[in-house]
Design an enzyme around this catalytic site. Structure first.
Site, PDB file in Angstrom:
ATOM      1  N   TYR A 100       0.870  -1.170   0.000  1.00  0.00           N
ATOM      2  CA  TYR A 100       0.000   0.000   0.000  1.00  0.00           C
ATOM      3  C   TYR A 100       0.908   1.221   0.000  1.00  0.00           C
ATOM      4  O   TYR A 100       2.053   1.154  -0.422  1.00  0.00           O
ATOM      5  CB  TYR A 100      -0.914  -0.091   1.227  1.00  0.00           C
ATOM      6  CG  TYR A 100      -2.075   0.871   1.253  1.00  0.00           C
ATOM      7  CD1 TYR A 100      -2.874   1.076   0.131  1.00  0.00           C
ATOM      8  CD2 TYR A 100      -2.400   1.549   2.433  1.00  0.00           C
ATOM      9  CE1 TYR A 100      -3.943   1.953   0.174  1.00  0.00           C
ATOM     10  CE2 TYR A 100      -3.485   2.421   2.478  1.00  0.00           C
ATOM     11  CZ  TYR A 100      -4.247   2.620   1.348  1.00  0.00           C
ATOM     12  OH  TYR A 100      -5.304   3.474   1.400  1.00  0.00           O
ATOM     13  N   ARG A 160      -6.454  10.577 -10.425  1.00  0.00           N
ATOM     14  CA  ARG A 160      -5.794  11.234  -9.293  1.00  0.00           C
ATOM     15  C   ARG A 160      -5.245  10.168  -8.352  1.00  0.00           C
ATOM     16  O   ARG A 160      -5.784   9.916  -7.290  1.00  0.00           O
ATOM     17  CB  ARG A 160      -6.784  12.145  -8.551  1.00  0.00           C
ATOM     18  CG  ARG A 160      -6.117  13.098  -7.552  1.00  0.00           C
ATOM     19  CD  ARG A 160      -7.100  13.527  -6.489  1.00  0.00           C
ATOM     20  NE  ARG A 160      -7.626  12.419  -5.729  1.00  0.00           N
ATOM     21  CZ  ARG A 160      -7.004  11.857  -4.684  1.00  0.00           C
ATOM     22  NH1 ARG A 160      -5.808  12.283  -4.320  1.00  0.00           N
ATOM     23  NH2 ARG A 160      -7.568  10.864  -4.042  1.00  0.00           N
ATOM     24  N   LYS A 219      -5.784  -2.199  -2.484  1.00  0.00           N
ATOM     25  CA  LYS A 219      -6.883  -1.997  -1.535  1.00  0.00           C
ATOM     26  C   LYS A 219      -7.587  -3.316  -1.222  1.00  0.00           C
ATOM     27  O   LYS A 219      -7.900  -3.610  -0.062  1.00  0.00           O
ATOM     28  CB  LYS A 219      -7.898  -1.012  -2.120  1.00  0.00           C
ATOM     29  CG  LYS A 219      -7.421   0.417  -2.179  1.00  0.00           C
ATOM     30  CD  LYS A 219      -7.654   1.140  -0.869  1.00  0.00           C
ATOM     31  CE  LYS A 219      -7.308   2.613  -0.986  1.00  0.00           C
ATOM     32  NZ  LYS A 219      -7.602   3.380   0.222  1.00  0.00           N
ATOM     33  N   GLU A 274     -12.326   4.957  -6.010  1.00  0.00           N
ATOM     34  CA  GLU A 274     -10.966   5.184  -5.521  1.00  0.00           C
ATOM     35  C   GLU A 274     -10.172   6.051  -6.491  1.00  0.00           C
ATOM     36  O   GLU A 274     -10.090   5.758  -7.687  1.00  0.00           O
ATOM     37  CB  GLU A 274     -10.257   3.834  -5.343  1.00  0.00           C
ATOM     38  CG  GLU A 274      -8.997   3.901  -4.508  1.00  0.00           C
ATOM     39  CD  GLU A 274      -9.286   4.219  -3.052  1.00  0.00           C
ATOM     40  OE1 GLU A 274      -8.469   4.958  -2.448  1.00  0.00           O
ATOM     41  OE2 GLU A 274     -10.288   3.730  -2.516  1.00  0.00           O
ATOM     42  N   ASP A 275      -9.605   7.138  -5.972  1.00  0.00           N
ATOM     43  CA  ASP A 275      -8.683   8.001  -6.720  1.00  0.00           C
ATOM     44  C   ASP A 275      -9.279   8.559  -8.011  1.00  0.00           C
ATOM     45  O   ASP A 275      -8.603   8.632  -9.045  1.00  0.00           O
ATOM     46  CB  ASP A 275      -7.369   7.258  -6.989  1.00  0.00           C
ATOM     47  CG  ASP A 275      -6.516   7.158  -5.731  1.00  0.00           C
ATOM     48  OD1 ASP A 275      -6.902   7.735  -4.700  1.00  0.00           O
ATOM     49  OD2 ASP A 275      -5.473   6.485  -5.756  1.00  0.00           O
ATOM     50  N   ASP A 308     -13.565   6.051  -0.622  1.00  0.00           N
ATOM     51  CA  ASP A 308     -12.583   5.999   0.461  1.00  0.00           C
ATOM     52  C   ASP A 308     -11.826   7.306   0.603  1.00  0.00           C
ATOM     53  O   ASP A 308     -11.465   7.697   1.706  1.00  0.00           O
ATOM     54  CB  ASP A 308     -11.611   4.838   0.209  1.00  0.00           C
ATOM     55  CG  ASP A 308     -10.675   4.608   1.391  1.00  0.00           C
ATOM     56  OD1 ASP A 308     -11.176   4.569   2.524  1.00  0.00           O
ATOM     57  OD2 ASP A 308      -9.461   4.477   1.168  1.00  0.00           O
ATOM     58  N   ASP A 309     -11.584   7.995  -0.511  1.00  0.00           N
ATOM     59  CA  ASP A 309     -10.855   9.260  -0.446  1.00  0.00           C
ATOM     60  C   ASP A 309     -11.661  10.329   0.287  1.00  0.00           C
ATOM     61  O   ASP A 309     -11.093  11.193   0.953  1.00  0.00           O
ATOM     62  CB  ASP A 309     -10.514   9.748  -1.863  1.00  0.00           C
ATOM     63  CG  ASP A 309      -9.671   8.743  -2.621  1.00  0.00           C
ATOM     64  OD1 ASP A 309      -8.601   8.385  -2.127  1.00  0.00           O
ATOM     65  OD2 ASP A 309     -10.107   8.300  -3.701  1.00  0.00           O
ATOM     66  N   ASN A 333      -0.057  11.965   0.715  1.00  0.00           N
ATOM     67  CA  ASN A 333       0.761  10.837   0.278  1.00  0.00           C
ATOM     68  C   ASN A 333       1.283  11.087  -1.133  1.00  0.00           C
ATOM     69  O   ASN A 333       0.672  11.823  -1.897  1.00  0.00           O
ATOM     70  CB  ASN A 333      -0.086   9.543   0.260  1.00  0.00           C
ATOM     71  CG  ASN A 333      -0.267   8.961   1.643  1.00  0.00           C
ATOM     72  OD1 ASN A 333       0.684   8.817   2.383  1.00  0.00           O
ATOM     73  ND2 ASN A 333      -1.501   8.621   1.990  1.00  0.00           N
TER      74      ASN A 333
END
Length: 577
Positions: free
Chosen positions: A144, A197, A215, A287-288, A310-311, A457
């Site tokens: 991760y 992203r 994930k 996600e992203d 999740d973001d 991150n």
């Protein structure tokens, strides 16, 4: 299925030969494949999962889910026609695990460790997850963040075998057929990205597949979701990354990103196909996605599908848990303090909204009053009421009365501190080293125990390091970060930095959603996850400066969060009975 064994198979099935129809119907298969249906305890069972086929011989050793490598016993080697296909010694899982961990530690480059572990997952799933579960603190940064970011950047160069499903613009009009190509018919959790992203690294297009894969590995290792019920998906609509478009090893569509109506139609078709193929109880985790799509997609589908971002929601839950725990150092409730967010994207605004919702629940204030002590800074400066006409809708809720502050130099943050006097400074802008010595000293001058959360991150994007936060605050900072940092010794005291890692939340949250049979995700369920995490921080952890429990107990943490989420789902009546 090996030839010449139909009699044996018919005997195991009451004289009924195995059929592809049975397999297509999602019946659990036999032999080493979940003979008692234990892995499917959380599923609806339309029929009894009796054995219908037997994996054996060479094909068994090439099946990552059932391969045990040299751990197959003498009896198993005879029963599954493995005699001679393995060296004669039988090695227990523990010894294999010890050997593999030694191999991982001998690799110096984090990317090489990542590639080693992905190869292990592809050939021996059981051993991969045992290694992860027993060594989670050491291996989490490998599979991760931060290593997965580098893996995505170089995904085309290190690509060895496909993982998950790739859906591209070429598949428009036939996405349902693509989903049916996936061998598993009973899916509990999907993690999907369009790669625009990836972490703080920007548009990585199709190479963002490393994120859903990573994930879902954590969904199993940390949360206990069965691997066969997890499906990673990348939706490829092109990329605006010129470097990738010119890279001969790039694995995605070589075109600029599609936007607007065509993009929306592709996502609509995808979401409809997921529900048609897997049902309404399959959790889809976005996600992203870039900010402009992340909020739109969550808002669009949350009323009709079981979706989670999740973001936005996962990050918000883990940070809220840290703030709740951190206030045990500081004193007071959330409503008594002010919060300044450096970054107003999907993470920053998602956290802000969940903090406001928790304040609302605790103090019974109006929504406007709950938000009044939450301030946001974006790329144009402090979000204030005079900017309402030019900012995105999700930012307008936090546009308070204040003089405009237009640049983001540290001296500007310091001037904001003088007026707002925040208790907590929360960074999610992806601007490395933006929390300078002057900024942290200023925060420390107005707070006995300043809360400093550097969430961006990977490590290179972190607003400050743990050592900087502790030394510049003279050891008074309550610190948390998105990336891992080593313990810091300051004035003979050892500080253990808390990592505000989404992996604290999403595995347990997803498990709770799955086991409850929920068909929608509600904000109260996200709050329950945050509160479930915060309540597991003990006085012993506080003594070390921790605002999260140690990751070594993550399976227990996830189980407790899952129980809280499932109970809240039942309380809300958010289930199909």
């Amino acid at each position: 299925m090996a030839g010449g064994r139909s009699g044996e198979e018919e005997g195991r099935n009451g004289g009924v030969p195995p059929s592809s129809d049975a397999a297509m119907a999602g019946v659990a298969t036999g032999g080493v494949e979940d003979a008692y249906g234990e892995d499917r305890a959380t599923e609806d069972q339309p029929i009894t999962p009796w054995a219908v086929c037997i994996a054996s011989g060479h094909s068994l050793l090439r099946d990552p889910r059932h391969n045990k490598g040299m751990s197959f016993t003498e009896k198993e080697r005879d029963a599954h026609y493995l005699r001679g296909l393995l060296p004669p010694v039988v090695l227990p899982h523990e010894l294999q695990e010890k050997r593999l961990l030694q191999n991982v530690r001998e690799l110096e480059a984090p990317l090489h460790r990542y590639m080693f572990l992905m190869d292990l997952q592809e050939r021996n799933e059981r051993l991969f997850y045992k290694l992860m579960i027993d060594n989670v603190e050491e291996l989490l940064p490998v599979v991760y963040t931060p290593t997965v970011g580098e893996a995505c950047q170089k995904y085309g160069s290190i690509f060895r075998r496909p993982q998950g499903l790739y859906i591209s613009l070429k598949d428009k009009g036939r996405i349902l057929d693509v989903l049916r190509n996936w061998p598993e018919k009973s899916i509990q959790v999907i993690v999907v990205t369009d790669g625009e992203r990836i972490l703080g690294l920007g548009d990585l297009g199709c190479q963002g597949m490393g994120i859903p894969v990573g994930k879902l590995a954590l969904y199993t290792a940390l949360g206990g979701v069965r691997p066969s019920g997890a499906l990673p998906i990348t939706i490829d609509v092109g990329t605006n990354n010129e470097e990738l478009l010119n890279d001969e090893f790039y694995i995605g569509l070589r075109q600029r990103r599609t936007t607007g109506q065509e993009y929306a139609e592709l996502l609509d078709e995808f979401m409809a196909a997921v529900k048609q193929n897997y049902g309404s109880k399959t959790l889809v985790q976005f996600e992203d996605f870039a900010n402009h799509n992340a909020f739109t997609l969550l808002e669009k589908y949350k009323g009709t599908h079981l979706v989670f971002n999740d973001d936005i929601q996962g990050t918000a839950a883990v940070v809220l848990a840290g703030l709740i725990a951190g206030l045990k150092f500081v004193g007071g409730t959330l409503a008594d303090h002010k919060f300044l967010f450096f970054g107003a994207g999907e993470a920053g605004t998602g956290i802000a909204e969940l903090v406001a919702l928790e304040i609302l629940m605790q103090s019974h204030l109006s929504p406007e009053e709950a938000r009044k002590n939450i301030w946001l800074v974006d790329s144009k400066g402090l979000i204030v009421s005079s900017r309402k006409e030019s900012i995105q809708p999700f930012k307008k809720l936090y546009a308070h009365e204040h003089e405009p502050v237009k640049d983001l130099l540290s001296i500007t943050l310091i001037s904001i501190f003088k007026d707002i006097k925040p208790t907590a400074l929360i960074g999610s802008a992806g601007v490395g080293q933006s929390f300078t010595k002057e900024v942290i000293e200023a925060m420390s001058s107005i707070n006995k125990r300043p809360i400093i959360l550097a969430l961006s991150n990977p490590t290179s994007k972190s607003e400050c390091t743990a050592e900087q936060a502790y030394s510049w605050s003279e050891g008074r900072a309550i610190f948390g970060s998105g990336s891992p940092f080593d313990p810091v010794k300051y004035n003979d005291k050892l500080f253990v930095p808390a990592q505000a890692n989404n992996a604290y939340i999403f595995p347990g949250f997803g498990l709770g959603v799955v086991i409850s049979g929920a068909i929608r995700v509600k904000d109260d369920m996200v709050l329950a996850a945050a509160e479930g995490l915060a309540e597991q921080v003990t006085s012993e952890h506080f003594d070390k400066g921790l605002i999260y429990p140690p990751f070594s107990s993550i399976r227990k943490i996830s189980a407790n969060i899952a129980a809280r989420v499932a109970a809240k789902a039942y309380d809300l009546g958010n289930i199909i009975l």
